[in-house]
Write a protein that holds these residues in place. Sequence first.
Motif, PDB file in Angstrom:
ATOM      1  N   UNK A 203       0.838  -1.203   0.000  1.00 17.70           N
ATOM      2  CA  UNK A 203       0.000   0.000   0.000  1.00 17.70           C
ATOM      3  C   UNK A 203       0.875   1.255   0.000  1.00 17.70           C
ATOM      4  N   UNK A 204       1.950   1.225   0.802  1.00 13.72           N
ATOM      5  CA  UNK A 204       2.870   2.353   0.845  1.00 13.72           C
ATOM      6  C   UNK A 204       3.527   2.555  -0.520  1.00 13.72           C
ATOM      7  N   UNK A 205       3.944   1.472  -1.169  1.00 15.37           N
ATOM      8  CA  UNK A 205       4.560   1.589  -2.489  1.00 15.37           C
ATOM      9  C   UNK A 205       3.595   2.188  -3.504  1.00 15.37           C
ATOM     10  N   UNK A 206       2.338   1.743  -3.493  1.00 12.13           N
ATOM     11  CA  UNK A 206       1.344   2.295  -4.422  1.00 12.13           C
ATOM     12  C   UNK A 206       1.133   3.787  -4.172  1.00 12.13           C
TER      13      UNK A 206
ATOM     14  N   UNK B 182       3.228   5.917  -2.731  1.00 12.51           N
ATOM     15  CA  UNK B 182       4.434   6.660  -3.109  1.00 12.51           C
ATOM     16  C   UNK B 182       4.496   6.837  -4.627  1.00 12.51           C
ATOM     17  N   UNK B 183       4.184   5.777  -5.360  1.00 14.31           N
ATOM     18  CA  UNK B 183       4.205   5.862  -6.809  1.00 14.31           C
ATOM     19  C   UNK B 183       3.208   6.909  -7.300  1.00 14.31           C
ATOM     20  N   UNK B 184       2.027   6.925  -6.711  1.00 11.85           N
ATOM     21  CA  UNK B 184       1.004   7.897  -7.106  1.00 11.85           C
ATOM     22  C   UNK B 184       1.442   9.324  -6.763  1.00 11.85           C
ATOM     23  N   UNK B 185       2.044   9.495  -5.573  1.00 11.52           N
ATOM     24  CA  UNK B 185       2.540  10.817  -5.185  1.00 11.52           C
ATOM     25  C   UNK B 185       3.616  11.305  -6.159  1.00 11.52           C
ATOM     26  N   UNK B 186       4.559  10.419  -6.487  1.00  6.46           N
ATOM     27  CA  UNK B 186       5.613  10.797  -7.431  1.00  6.46           C
ATOM     28  C   UNK B 186       5.029  11.153  -8.789  1.00  6.46           C
ATOM     29  N   UNK B 187       4.075  10.371  -9.252  1.00  3.21           N
ATOM     30  CA  UNK B 187       3.475  10.652 -10.561  1.00  3.21           C
ATOM     31  C   UNK B 187       2.808  12.018 -10.559  1.00  3.21           C
ATOM     32  N   UNK B 188       2.049  12.310  -9.523  1.00  2.00           N
ATOM     33  CA  UNK B 188       1.352  13.598  -9.436  1.00  2.00           C
ATOM     34  C   UNK B 188       2.347  14.755  -9.425  1.00  2.00           C
ATOM     35  N   UNK B 189       3.392  14.639  -8.609  1.00  2.00           N
ATOM     36  CA  UNK B 189       4.383  15.713  -8.515  1.00  2.00           C
ATOM     37  C   UNK B 189       5.151  15.867  -9.821  1.00  2.00           C
ATOM     38  N   UNK B 190       5.538  14.768 -10.444  1.00  2.00           N
ATOM     39  CA  UNK B 190       6.277  14.843 -11.705  1.00  2.00           C
ATOM     40  C   UNK B 190       5.411  15.457 -12.799  1.00  2.00           C
ATOM     41  N   UNK B 191       4.137  15.111 -12.841  1.00  2.00           N
ATOM     42  CA  UNK B 191       3.246  15.703 -13.841  1.00  2.00           C
ATOM     43  C   UNK B 191       3.184  17.215 -13.699  1.00  2.00           C
ATOM     44  N   UNK B 192       3.242  17.712 -12.458  1.00  2.00           N
ATOM     45  CA  UNK B 192       3.168  19.150 -12.215  1.00  2.00           C
ATOM     46  C   UNK B 192       4.515  19.851 -12.369  1.00  2.00           C
ATOM     47  N   UNK B 193       5.612  19.116 -12.238  1.00  2.00           N
ATOM     48  CA  UNK B 193       6.944  19.714 -12.162  1.00  2.00           C
ATOM     49  C   UNK B 193       7.739  19.622 -13.454  1.00  2.00           C
TER      50      UNK B 193
ATOM     51  N   UNK C 235       8.903   7.674 -15.796  1.00  2.00           N
ATOM     52  CA  UNK C 235       8.997   7.530 -14.343  1.00  2.00           C
ATOM     53  C   UNK C 235       8.838   6.042 -14.100  1.00  2.00           C
ATOM     54  N   UNK C 236       9.805   5.440 -13.441  1.00  2.44           N
ATOM     55  CA  UNK C 236       9.901   3.993 -13.416  1.00  2.44           C
ATOM     56  C   UNK C 236      10.093   3.482 -11.990  1.00  2.44           C
ATOM     57  N   UNK C 237       9.371   2.422 -11.664  1.00  6.51           N
ATOM     58  CA  UNK C 237       9.555   1.731 -10.386  1.00  6.51           C
ATOM     59  C   UNK C 237      10.691   0.741 -10.581  1.00  6.51           C
ATOM     60  N   UNK C 238      11.829   1.002  -9.959  1.00  7.00           N
ATOM     61  CA  UNK C 238      13.007   0.173 -10.172  1.00  7.00           C
ATOM     62  C   UNK C 238      12.969  -1.047  -9.269  1.00  7.00           C
ATOM     63  N   UNK C 239      12.210  -2.049  -9.673  1.00  2.00           N
ATOM     64  CA  UNK C 239      12.101  -3.336  -8.974  1.00  2.00           C
ATOM     65  C   UNK C 239      11.778  -3.172  -7.492  1.00  2.00           C
ATOM     66  N   UNK C 240      11.002  -2.177  -7.132  1.00  4.00           N
ATOM     67  CA  UNK C 240      10.620  -1.962  -5.745  1.00  4.00           C
ATOM     68  C   UNK C 240      11.715  -1.362  -4.890  1.00  4.00           C
ATOM     69  N   UNK C 241      12.893  -1.140  -5.460  1.00  5.01           N
ATOM     70  CA  UNK C 241      14.029  -0.586  -4.720  1.00  5.01           C
ATOM     71  C   UNK C 241      13.943   0.935  -4.613  1.00  5.01           C
ATOM     72  N   UNK C 242      13.373   1.544  -5.602  1.00  5.36           N
ATOM     73  CA  UNK C 242      13.288   2.987  -5.634  1.00  5.36           C
ATOM     74  C   UNK C 242      12.540   3.410  -6.881  1.00  5.36           C
TER      75      UNK C 242
END
Length: 151
Positions: free
Chosen positions: A71-74, A76-87, A96-103
């Motif tokens: 749930x935390x990973x999902x 975080x991914x959504x937060x990053x997507x939203x911020x990147x879309x605006x920035x 924007x890529x989820x690197x095997x759950x590492x980062x």
Amino acid sequence: MKKVKSVMQWGKIILPLSSIRYYPPRFTLRNPLMQGVTNAFEAGHEVAVIVFKLSNLHDLIEPANSQQHSKLQKNMKKLFQTVVELTVDPKELITLHDYYGEGITLLITVDHDRHSISNIDILFKKIKDEVSHSYMKQYSSVYPIFEVGYM
């Protein structure tokens, strides 16, 4: 339901790169990351890879709770997507890529006429701060700490 999701994932193979920029699935037949990087190189640009790794993950979740981890990973991914879309300018965004759950990795095109190292520093600090701030609004228990680097 699993079969429907599986069919939908395979349907993404035919989508253009612009439609699967955010967390593209890994295909054996096609690698959207490689396609975006190759397109940037062919256009005469360089590519910056910015990595965001959550360093205090153990403080944010209970170690034995895998459901909380996903749930935390999902989130975080959504937060990053939203911020990147605006920035980030959509013309500069490769993926924007989820690197095997590492980062989470952000790949952007770099044009030396318009960008400098300080611009990239400002960009990743802004993204990191916005994601952390948004996370604190949702879950005020612990402040997320990111290790950030780029090449």
